[in-house]
Design an enzyme around this catalytic site. Sequence first.
Site, PDB file in Angstrom:
ATOM      1  N   CYS A 198      51.815  41.230  38.325  1.00 14.59           N
ATOM      2  CA  CYS A 198      52.333  42.332  37.520  1.00 14.59           C
ATOM      3  C   CYS A 198      52.975  43.426  38.363  1.00 14.59           C
ATOM      4  O   CYS A 198      53.827  44.166  37.883  1.00 14.59           O
ATOM      5  CB  CYS A 198      51.203  42.981  36.722  1.00 14.59           C
ATOM      6  N   HIS A 220      49.252  38.250  28.324  1.00 19.65           N
ATOM      7  CA  HIS A 220      50.501  37.595  28.693  1.00 19.65           C
ATOM      8  C   HIS A 220      50.244  36.133  29.027  1.00 19.65           C
ATOM      9  O   HIS A 220      49.108  35.730  29.287  1.00 19.65           O
ATOM     10  CB  HIS A 220      51.094  38.263  29.938  1.00 19.65           C
TER      11      HIS A 220
END
Lengths: 1102, 260
Positions: B249, B148
């Site tokens: 996250c 990411h």
Amino acid sequence: MTTEVGSETEVKKDSEQLGPDKAKDNPEEASETPENQKSRETPSEEAQDSSSVPAPTSQSSPSSQKKEKASPESKGISRFLPPWLKKQKSYTLAEPKDETKKRTTGEQQVVEESECQAPDRIAQPQKSLEEAAAENQHNAKADDKEEKHSVSSAETQPAKEDGKEREVEKVAKEKEEKQAEKEKRETKEVQTAEIKTESIPQKSPKKIKTVQCKVMLLDGTEYSCDLEKRAKGQVLFDKVCEHLNLLEKDYFGLLFYENSDQKNWLDSSKEIKRQIRSLPWIFAFNVKFYPPDPSQLTEDITRYFLCLQLRQDIASGRLPCSFVTHALLGSYTLQAELGDHDPEEHRSDYISEFQFAPNQTQEMEEKVAELHKTHRGLTPAQADSQFLENAKRLSMYGVDLHHAKDSEGVDIMLGVCANGLLIYKDRLRINRFAWPKILKISYKRSNFYIKVRPAELEQFESTIGFKLPNHRAAKRLWKVCVEHHTFFRLVSPEQPPKAKFLTLGSKFRYSGRTQAQTRQASNLIDRPAPYFERTSSKRVSRSLDGAPMGISDQGLLRDFPATGGQAAGDKIIDIEAAGQAKLKEGGREEDGSPVKTPQLELTQDGKSNSLRVDGENIYVRHSNLMLEDLDKTQDDLLKHQASISELKRNFMESTPEPRPNEWEKRRITPLSLQTQGKKGDHIFQVKTLPGKEKQWTAMPWIAGAKPEETNKSLEEEITSILFSKEGFRAGTGGPFAAASVGPAEGAAGEETAASAAPPPQRHATRAEGPCTGVSDADKSSHETLDIVEEKKQAEVGIEETLVVDETNKGKMQVATDAGETCKVEHLSKKDSSSLPSDSSSSSSSSESEDEEVGEYQPHHRAIEEVIREEQEEEEDMKKKEHEEKIQHVEATPEGSKLNVPVEHTQVTAEDLVQENAVTIATEEKNLSEEIKQDLGEEKEEEQLKLNGDVSHVDIDVAPQIICCSEPPVVKTEMVTISDATQRTEISTKEVPIVQTETKTITYESPQFDGSAGGNAGVLLSAQTITSESISTTTTTHITKMVKGGVSETRIEKRIVITGDADIDHDEALAQAIKEAKEQHPDMSVTRVVVHKETELAEEDEE
Amino acid sequence: CRQALRRAPGPEVDFARAEREHQLYVGVLRGKLGLQVLELPADESLPDCAFVEDAAVVCEETALVTRPGAPSRRKEVEAVKRVLESLNLNIVEMIDENATLDGGDVLFTGREFFVGLSRRTNQRGAEILADTFKDYAVSTVPVHDALHLKSFCSMAGPNLIAIGSSEAAQKALKTMQQMSDHRYDKLTVPDDAAANCIYLNIPSKGHVLLHRAPEEYPESAKVFEKLKDHMLIPIANTELDKVDGSLTCCSVLINKTSEL
């Protein structure tokens, strides 16, 4: 008629003839259309006023015949001849020749510049005295001719008037004057001519033809006024602003729509008629430049108009925002327009009358109402401010979007904003090019290009192309970019390139004030907050939602296709007849009187475009001009400007005395005999010669230079090193305080350049210049000589680099001596009395120094009067400054110092040669520094304004002497103005003692001697741009000259870096050179001058 | 989380330890910082469900429920959506079947969004995000060599981007810098994974920064320790790190007082 056609014209008169031809058209057309007659006639009449007005009519018949001949749409010669002219012809047999010439040209023009004719047709002599005066010389020849043919002259006059904008006007004026003289002689003929004119239209001559304009204002109301037909955009814009009581008007502009989505900004410097062509005179008053920080606007009324614009933008969807933001902004709108929420008065649906969003929901309205209640107590002005504070954060605030395709044909949007160019794909930002990253903006046909500085690790710039829907769109985008860049990034607008014969490409430049200037100006606004009524935005949003003007206008336009058809033939249909303007207006709307349809417009445009297609339209932006002031907050800037204006005021008020002018002051450089510290100013002069090969050569020099520098520093003396073709002279001067770098020789922008050039820091140093004792004093004088010499060298150093034969397009490199350059410049000058000494050896040897000094001065004496005035002004200011800072004055005329680093770069493809001078100076900041900076800036600005048109200005280099007395009394500066008559003594007391070490190192490319000796050059344009950030001042001086068919552009860039000893100067130098090269890849560096000034610690003093 | 998706095979996750670390994580947020923490029940059928960040992007009053790039994770959003709805946020769902977006690719700087175009997030997903948050500029940043965008960067202060030292990270940073009208400060840390930290501006506590523990990334921790204005809270995340989980996250930060 035919005979006329056949004959050829003289090239000489071409330009003027063009004008006349157009003018001639007018009368003809007038004859064609009865309605139009009036309007067209008038111009011609006016033109002739002096000579022909009082004539009776006798020969109408011939004219009428001719009219018949010339069908409205025919492009025959007859068309271009004014009826009266034709008649006259018959009358005066003596001068067929002259006429023929003109007519021929006329034809040619027609063919070539058919597009232009439309706007030009109406010849209305606008006489601006100034312009006329300026043009007198030009026109003199023409006038002479005219005088010879007295008869013909009368004829020609009207024609000339129109021609090319200003020139024509000027010519016209002159002609009129001449006519007056001629009147006596010509009476007979004149009379006949007049007779014709009058007879044709059967209408009485009106002197002023006006057109009714409508301007849609931001509050939804309409403003109408009558405008002179040939009025420039500025006239209308000023009227509107006056009507609105708006002072900070530079953020705004007038739009006209070609169709619903093609909006064009009315150029205030051009005639309206030429811009809108056949479109109706309907405009929209809009925000043109969205201020990034509206809170910095001075007046509430300005913010109010900005609010209105934004409400429109939001309601139409042009400015997207989220639900929450819609609601919040809406609530501020309510607060501003309705005041506090009143449960009694404001029932549930009071909000629905407003439009806050493109698709407004009940939920949103409820939210708006809810928020409205929370704003209780906010005044309308406060509510507007809050509105703006929130609106300005929207990502699309102030972004002007243009549809385009990328190189792969993918639909994207190009957004122009204050910071640069944004690339969007759908709603995603996929790239961004900040102005500093963009080196050049150009368009060709429907392509739009930006040349981007190489990224960190890359070596070459890249050019990125975008495809726009059509040529006009590309041009529009280009113009918007030029304008935004100038407005937001530059301190003052760039002068448009001077018109060259046969020059291709757009000369468009932004002519208004820049944001910096407008802020400065608005700081001076001194009036009570004007009262204004906030009209309800209901009207605005409802009536205008979407693209308000465009749509309605378009509708209007499309309603009259038939008339358009007729008009098409002529290309020009004047809507505005003199006395009947209003009637016609009415007619237009209702009957569909002659109005061109948009479609027609487009075709015309096509033609016009075709002419320019080949010319590359380029806007070179000098990204260094304004370093990104990342470090400066808006507030800082504001303060800065405020302080500038403050200083300015002070200076203006101070009593003028013969004083060292700006230049001189700047030239005064701090001399320190002993170099010790490491902090210093570095001045890099970088000259670039044309030829890409040379670009690379620069680096080696630099490399070589560094060692030299070090060595010198070891000596702890000021060193100057010149690398020239002759080699380099290293350390010749040994001990100099050298900071002098030759004054830009030059011509055009000399003044500007000079003014701009000296870094503020330098001032500081000079003013406070350290003195190290008597012995030093001696040295100082000695040094000055050297300095002078250096100066010379610098001048010499400014070389002409490039020569591009325009006709051949071949490029030749011609290197001329500085002396030559000077001469050239002088030639170009009208007033220049003294020519600069020819300094043959660019890299002057130390021996010649003395002599050079002598020669040098006279050279500088030549100053244009205008400039002098300027200087005087500056002097006053300076004086004040001096008074403040310096109390003790001593006069010792010996040498002058200049710091004008020069860098030559040549641009090639575009025939531009640019000169870059990079000066990097590092220095510790003195308290005074700030002030001086301000002064410098201000002065520069002023000069720019004044010098704007004065392309060549000689800077007089006055010998300056700096005497050092023993510290604490610090330093004395002697400044002499070029005339030598003016001398100023300035002494400094109680000035903090700052010892300064100065070093100058010059690297020159060998090419410099090549000589196109003795070329006389014509200065085409010169401009100086200065930008400043906290630690860096960049001055760029660009001079364009034409010498013997070769055009040359020099860019002289000076970068002053101020900083502590911590700064790695070598690195800074390398960086500066690298940047210069990157920015002007097409040019080569021909000269690098490094000037280092170091403040010495007191202990180090002798 | 045992079967969590991984980019590359690696050591087994010590579930117990992961649990402890997560408890600590929650404990810090809730106990030490006084935040209200809503914990979603674990769903063993969704091995990546701990990484709630990917399922939603919340900014101000609006929450965009994403369509995660990994098909196996699409169901995660349902639970997240329910919670968000309970918070009275404006919910926008990404229903376009061509769009994918992981919250881990969305970096909100406070002024604008950067959306990493990675294997999990595509252009269409970014567009929907742009449509959802119209006030802000949304710039796309190609992400290579990382899961990411936020695998190597995050916000470490109001105007401060923490960035890893890898080539991919630096390249992405350059892109972001070029795309932005705003100039951010950067905090470069040696380890990419350590660049993912959690910055919180809590009225009573000031600048709070949760960063990876010195035991994990000693060099990077030293860099964080130079932040004098921040309350620094080292948090170990060794286990989830093995399955590409980073600090951000595991949470979705919502600036809203909940009535729950």
